[in-house]
Every structure is written in C-alpha cells, then in structure tokens.
Design an enzyme around this catalytic site. Structure first.
Site, mmCIF file in Angstrom:
data_model
loop_
_atom_site.group_PDB
_atom_site.id
_atom_site.type_symbol
_atom_site.label_atom_id
_atom_site.label_comp_id
_atom_site.label_asym_id
_atom_site.label_seq_id
_atom_site.Cartn_x
_atom_site.Cartn_y
_atom_site.Cartn_z
ATOM 1 N N HIS A 142 0.833 -1.207 0.000
ATOM 2 C CA HIS A 142 0.000 0.000 0.000
ATOM 3 C C HIS A 142 0.868 1.258 0.000
ATOM 4 C CE1 HIS A 142 -3.433 2.311 2.224
ATOM 5 N NE2 HIS A 142 -3.309 2.687 0.977
ATOM 6 N N CYS B 178 -1.834 -2.369 -17.144
ATOM 7 C CA CYS B 178 -1.546 -1.463 -16.030
ATOM 8 C C CYS B 178 -0.487 -2.146 -15.183
ATOM 9 C CB CYS B 178 -2.795 -1.140 -15.226
ATOM 10 S SG CYS B 178 -3.686 -2.573 -14.678
#
Length: 759
Positions: free
Chosen positions: A367, A679
């Site tokens: 994250h 991506c």
C-alpha cells in the site's frame, strides 16, 4: 583435527560465541583464536575483500604480526590469498613457498610458515573474504581440516554480510564513513536530505542493541523515565478512582510497587554498566522477567508477566520521547526511515518536507509503495540490515531508480546526485509544455494513456485533459481507512466522486483486491504463502456479501454517467468469471426492484495469473475487455517474490518469457476483437511503453508521475520504428540483452534522458 564429533562440538561453540559477540571485531578475534586452537595450527587469519579496491585486506590474525592488520593489501589474484579469492575455491598446500603464486610480506613475519590452507568466504555469490590457516612445519591439512574450515567460512559469511550491511564493519575503501545499502526499488526518483528515523511506539521487541557513549547519562535518563512513569500511573489511578473497582485499582498499586522496588531499576542499571544503552537494557531485563513468569505454573504470577511487559512499554515510551513527532520538528528535506512505514506515518509529515521513504520491511506492491508512486516520492523498501538507530539526522542520498541508500555520502557522490536531480527537474519542466498534446506517434498512431488512481488525492482537473481515462481505480482505499467494511452509502459517495470527476472519460473500477501483501486491519489473512493464497477474486467470491455491497455501490454511483467499467482481479478460471457476472446481474436486478434503473456496465478481467493466458477464447465469450496486471504476471510467470530482497533481482518486467507472453496476449485480443490494456510498471517505462504499443495494446495505464516521459517517447518515435524495435527485442535471449538493446536504441533516438539514470 580430532574426531568428527569433537569437530561438530567445536563448530557449534565457535558459532555460538561469534553470534554472541558484542562487536564484529570481538567476533573475528574470537573466531581466529578458536579455529587456531581447534585445528592445532600456528596461524589463523581473516582477509576482507574490498570491492572498490578489488583487493584483500588483512583484518584479523592470530600468529602473524598484529601491526600487519589493515596494512597488508593483496590485489585480487595476487599471492596465495588473492588466488583463493579469484578462483573462489580452497587452496591446500604442504609447502606454500614453492608455489609460483607465493608472495612474501615482511610486515606479517610469515616467512616461517610452510603449510597453507585458504578457503573463500562467499555470501549469495558475492566474495566477502578469505579464511587462512598456516603452520611452520610442512603439514598436509587433511579432508577433515578442510571441511571444518569451509564450514566455518560458510557460517562466517552470514555474520559478515550482516556486519557490512549494517555498517558494523566498514570496507577499507569506505573509511570516510560513506556506506551504501540496497533494497527493492519501489518508487522511482532521487532525493537528498536528512534521515528521520521513525521508531515504532514503545515496542520492546524492536529495540536495537547499542553501546552507550556515556553510561552515566543513560542511567540518569532511565531514572527520569521511571519517575515520569510513576507520576503517569499515579495520575491515571486518581483519574480512574471513582470509575473502576477497588480490585482493578489495586493493579496501580502493584505497578507502583514494581517501580518502587530497587530490583528492576538496579537490574537495568547493571545492564547499562555492562555496555548496553538504556532502552536496550530495559528491553533485556523486561524480556527476561516476562519469559520467567510466563513459564511458571502459578496463574497469579503468569498474569504479572503482562503487567511487567506493560510497565516496560510505559518506561520505554518515556525513553523514546526525543523522536520528532510534530510537523515543525521535521527537517525541510526529510527522508523517512523506519522498520515498517505505514500510510498513516506518511500523512504525519508535511508533503513539502517529505523527500523520500526507506523501509526495512514492505514491498514494491505494498500500500505505502503504491501511495508513494502516486505521490511521486522516491521510495526503497525491503532494505534489510539497515542500522536504524545510527541513521537519525545523517545526511543521505536516496536512489529510488536503483533501490539504493547512501549514508554520509562523499562529496563526489553528492555532486553527482545533485546534477542528476537537477537534470530530472529540468526535464519535468521541459515536458510539462507538451502534456496537453495528443499521445500519438509522428506517423499518426494514437496510443491512449490512462492513469491509475485511488490511492492518493489525484488532481482530477489537471489530469483530465491529458489522459484517455482511468485505466485502474483501486477500490481498496475506503476499505483500508476504516475500522470495518465500509457500508454501501460510503462506497457510493466515493465512487460517484471518481466517476463524476473524470466523466465523460471511462473509469475502470477494480473490485476489492486484498490478500498477498495487502491486508485489512479488521480482516487479516495469515498465510504461509500469501501470493499463492487467498487473494483478489478468491476472497470476494468467498464473501459475496462484501462483493455485492461493492457492486451495488458502483452501479448506483454510475447512474446517468455511463462511464463505469468493472474489472475483476486475480482470475484463475472461467467459473470465477461466471460466478462474478451472476452476482453483478443480481445486483442490477435488486436495484431494479428498489426502483433504481441502472445500465449494465462493460466488464473486464485482469490477466495476471499465467493460466488465463491460455483461456483467452473462453474469457472473450464472457467479458468486454482485458486488462493485464504486468506486475503480478511477471512475479507468477518467473516464480519470483519480488518483495524478497534475496531474489528481487530476478524480477524483471523485460524478461524475454514475459515479453513473449504479452505479445501472445495482445495478438489474441486483436484476433478476438477485444480491447486490451496494461496497467503495471512496464506501462510507465518509456521504452517498455513503445514495445507494448508495437505489440498492439489498445491503451496503457500508469501512475500520474510517469505520464510525461511516456507521452514524450510516443510523440517522438514513429510506430514503424517501434515495430522494428519489437522485432529485434523478441530475438534476444536474456533480460540483460533486452535492457542493453533498449538503452542503445533510446540513445540513437536521443531519448536516453527519458530513461532512469544508469550506473
């Protein structure tokens, strides 16, 4: 040597003593003495290999003259020791002086010694040094002797590698104190600044060992911390006196008693006098008491273990009070360094002061890494063996392209990075002028560039005119910032903001992708191998209640906008897609029954598990588009956990096998007449983007900071040249050849300034 049993016994004892030594010098000294005694020989010496000098330096000896330590330097391949290092294999000679490579050093006084046995010390393929034993009379060291020394060298390799990495042992070439640490490059860019060490709040298990400079000062601050803790407990007891029972209140008396007893303070002080700083001494003593109390049979005493641990934490918190904690106390060029940096810590530092991030743990897909990339903050993670306590306030240079941190850099290195950073800033300004121009090649091929969003506040208004849409909106954020699964209302509001902000451009929303290294605090997934475990679609299909709320929220958010695209992550087989589509249709039906009419959005799947490469035809019958997640596909195809520093160098998005897989996927999508986007970090690499464009990808999605360089490359290279480049690259055998070829071509096209700086 004596029998095998005694050899193992000696080996065990030596390893124990080496690992238990307070300093590396003490460990080396212990080791050479123990080896000399065990092998009943005259000399044992250790030579450290210096990479910068390409030489071996005598670092420790018993038997040779001690004044030779640090002075005898052997170039690689020179002398017997140099030969052992060069060949990376043992050398066992009965009469060393007759060997053509023998070289005599007067400083050592080794002319008296005939026999020679040298073995290399190697750690993860890197030469660290050579271990040598010598004897005056001619003696052929037998196989057992050799095996013993080879085993010792293997044990020493780990200790040495750790010492070099933590700066406990500086290579002679780094005598000025400059040290370099390597980790996993997680977010590109370069930064110079001051290291700000973030220590976890009062964690007794993460207190490092440090030798105090001033023992009296350490004792004084220990007493002060104990005093503050006593006052804190007294105040807490007074505050709670009317609110808790007499029994619970008695616990505060127990705490005061423990702190009042001289025993605890005296014991900690004793450890400080033995050469440990106050926090380390406190942690040692508390740990010992806790271990003892947890083992006893008495329940009352067992409960006291938790009290002692809590008390220890409270005292430690006061000892750690000098760490910067307010925005004002951060330096203007803060480079945050910590054992594990959370997004919350990131938020504590004013953005204009935050120049870089370094973490011992964490990964390039975690994250914090994704947030850092979205914010354009250079980041290096997985930097094991970082000497955290000694870094605070040190000047550092962080290289997020190569995953390096230089501590106390030499003036030449500082000057080099200053010019590299200046070049990067000048380039950003230069490219800014063409950001609103179309992303099309000189010969007219349009390559839509999309942006990845969802983990940082994105400047929607600024981005909108520069992109073809949002190629990946990560929906994890609302799930990560709450203490529970967010409700339908909360999610609808967030998704609506995103869809409205970018309308009429398409927004691809990926359903919740947790697992791997993305945990939710209230939904932890403990697994031995999380990347091959319960993650992505596997979790949400097992918890349809979570997925249904999310799908309903997305559908409600898309009313009258018609720009929602739904993407399912981590698909392994067709049944998962069928099940997910059933839930989507059910959500549409449910909303219809509630009087809310929604249009069925276009649906896609993420191609990140190698199995999906071979199921394109079956998937194409069910979905409207494909999105390749190149980061995970690379990791799974190459069987490399890129968050593991030991093997992260094998992770390469330009591996010929991966390029072959991507070309096959693009060809399949063209044949099946389905759009295919990518991506992943490869899309944000200018040379990688040219290859993907030539393969036939219909759009590329990347983090906003990567857009300018990729657009610049596409606007300068004709599509026909990109196709020729792809043809050349597909004939190469190794990742290194691919990198070299791409660098050469980018040089020819005068685009090397768009590539990360090279060594």
């Amino acid at each position: 040597m004596k029998s095998t049993t005694s050899m193992l016994e000696v080996l065990r004892r030596v390893i124990q003593e080496v690992n238990g030594a307070r300093t590396l010098d003490a460990a080396l000294s212990t080791m050479v003495r123990r080896i000399r005694k065990a092998m009943q020989t005259d000399v044992c010496s250790f030579y450290l290999y210096d990479k910068e000098l390409e030489s071996l330096v005598l670092m420790e000896t018993i038997g040779l003259r001690t004044q030779a330590v640090g002075r005898v330097v052997l170039p690689l391949g020179e002398g017997l020791v140099g030969l052992v290092a060069k060949r990376s294999e043992p050398l066992n000679l009965e009469d060393a002086q007759t060997h053509p490579q023998f070289r005599y050093f007067e400083a050592t006084g080794e002319e008296r010694y005939s026999s020679f046995l040298g073995v290399p010390i190697i750690h993860q393929r890197h030469m660290l040094g050579v271990l040598v034993v010598q004897q005056a009379e001619k003696r052929r060291y037998d196989d057992e002797d050799e095996a013993f020394l080879v085993t010792m060298a293997a044990q020493l390799a780990g200790v040495l590698a750790h010492a070099l990495a933590t700066g406990n042992l500086l290579r002679p070439a780094l005598a000025g104190g400059q040290a370099m640490f390597k980790g996993v490059a997680a977010s590109p860019g370069m930064a110079m600044g001051e290291a700000v060490v973030i220590t976890p709040p009062a964690d007794l298990n993460s207190v490092p060992d440090l030798i105090p400079r001033d023992q009296d000062y350490e004792v004084a601050r220990l007493k002060e911390a104990i005093g503050k803790t006593r006052n804190e407990i007294r105040a807490a007891a007074e505050r709670l006196a009317s609110r808790i029972s007499a029994q619970e209140l008695a616990l505060f008396d127990v705490y005061q008693q423990m702190l009042g007893e001289a025993a605890l303070a005296d014991e900690v002080e004793k450890r400080i006098r033995e050469g440990q700083w106050a926090p380390g001494a406190l942690a040692d003593v508390v740990r010992r008491h806790v271990q003892y109390l947890e083992r006893v049979d008495d329940n009352y005493l067992r409960e006291r273990a938790a009290d002692i641990r809590d008390l220890g934490r409270r005292v430690l918190a006061h000892l750690q009070e000098d760490t910067p904690s307010t925005p004002e106390t951060y330096p203007d060029n803060a480079i945050l360094v910590g054992d594990e940096i959370s997004v919350a810590m990131l938020g504590e530092v004013p953005r204009e002061k935050l120049k870089g991030l370094v973490s011992v743990r964490g990964s390039s897909t975690s994250h914090v890494a994704i947030v850092a990339r979205a914010m354009g903050i250079p980041t290096v993670l997985g930097m094991v063996d970082l000497p955290l306590p000694r870094l605070g306030g040190a000047p550092v240079v962080l290289d997020g392209h190569r995953g390096r941190l230089f501590v106390r850099p030499a003036p030449e290195l500082t000057a080099r990075y200053e010019s590299l950073i200046a070049e990067e800033e000048a380039l950003s300004e230069l490219l800014e002028h063409e950001q609103d121009l179309p992303s099309a090649t000189p010969d007219g091929h349009t390559m839509p560039l999309m942006v990845n969003t969802g983990l940082a506040v994105d400047a929607t208004a600024l981005l909108k005119s520069r992109i073809g849409g949002v190629g990946l909106y990560r929906t994890e954020v609302p799930f990560m910032i709450t203490e529970r699964f967010p409700g339908e209302k909360e999610q609808t509001k967030l998704y609506r903001e995103q869809l409205e902000g970018f309308a009429p451009l398409p927004v691809v929303m990926r359903t919740l992708d947790i697992g791997g290294d993305k945990d939710l605090p209230y939904f932890p997934i403990e697994e031995a191998n999380p990347f091959l475990g319960w993650r992505g679609m596997r979790v949400t299909l097992d918890h349809p209640e979570v997925l249904m709320v999310q799908l309903r929220a997305m559908l409600k958010a898309s009313i009258d906008l018609d720009n929602l695209y739904v993407l399912f992550p981590m698909i392994t087989n067709v049944e998962e897609v069928d099940e997910a589509l059933r839930l989507l249709d059910r959500a549409i039906l449910e909303l219809g029954e509630e009087g809310i009419t929604v249009v069925r959005p276009k649906v896609g799947v993420m191609i990140e598990v190698p199995a999906t490469i071979y199921q394109m035809d079956a998937l194409a019958k069910r979905v409207d588009f494909f999105s390749v997640g190149s980061n995970d596909l690379t990791q799974y195809l190459l069987a490399v956990d890129r968050n593991n520093p030991r093997v992260s160098s094998l992770y390469d998005a330009l591996h010929p096998a991966l390029l072959g897989a991507l070309l096959e996927l693009a060809n399949d999508a063209t044949r099946l007449d389905k759009p295919i986007s990518l991506c992943g970090e490869l899309a944000g690499d200018p040379a990688g983007a040219l290859l993907l464009m030539a393969m036939g990808f219909t759009s590329l999605s990347m983090n906003a900071p990567s857009l300018p360089k990729v657009r610049a490359a596409i606007r300068r290279v004709p599509f026909s040249d990109a196709e020729q480049l792809l043809k050349e690259v597909m004939e190469l055998d190794t990742p290194a050849q691919v990198h070299t070829h791409l660098e050469g071509r980018m040089d020819e096209w005068q685009l090397s300034h768009l590539m990360p700086p090279r060594d």
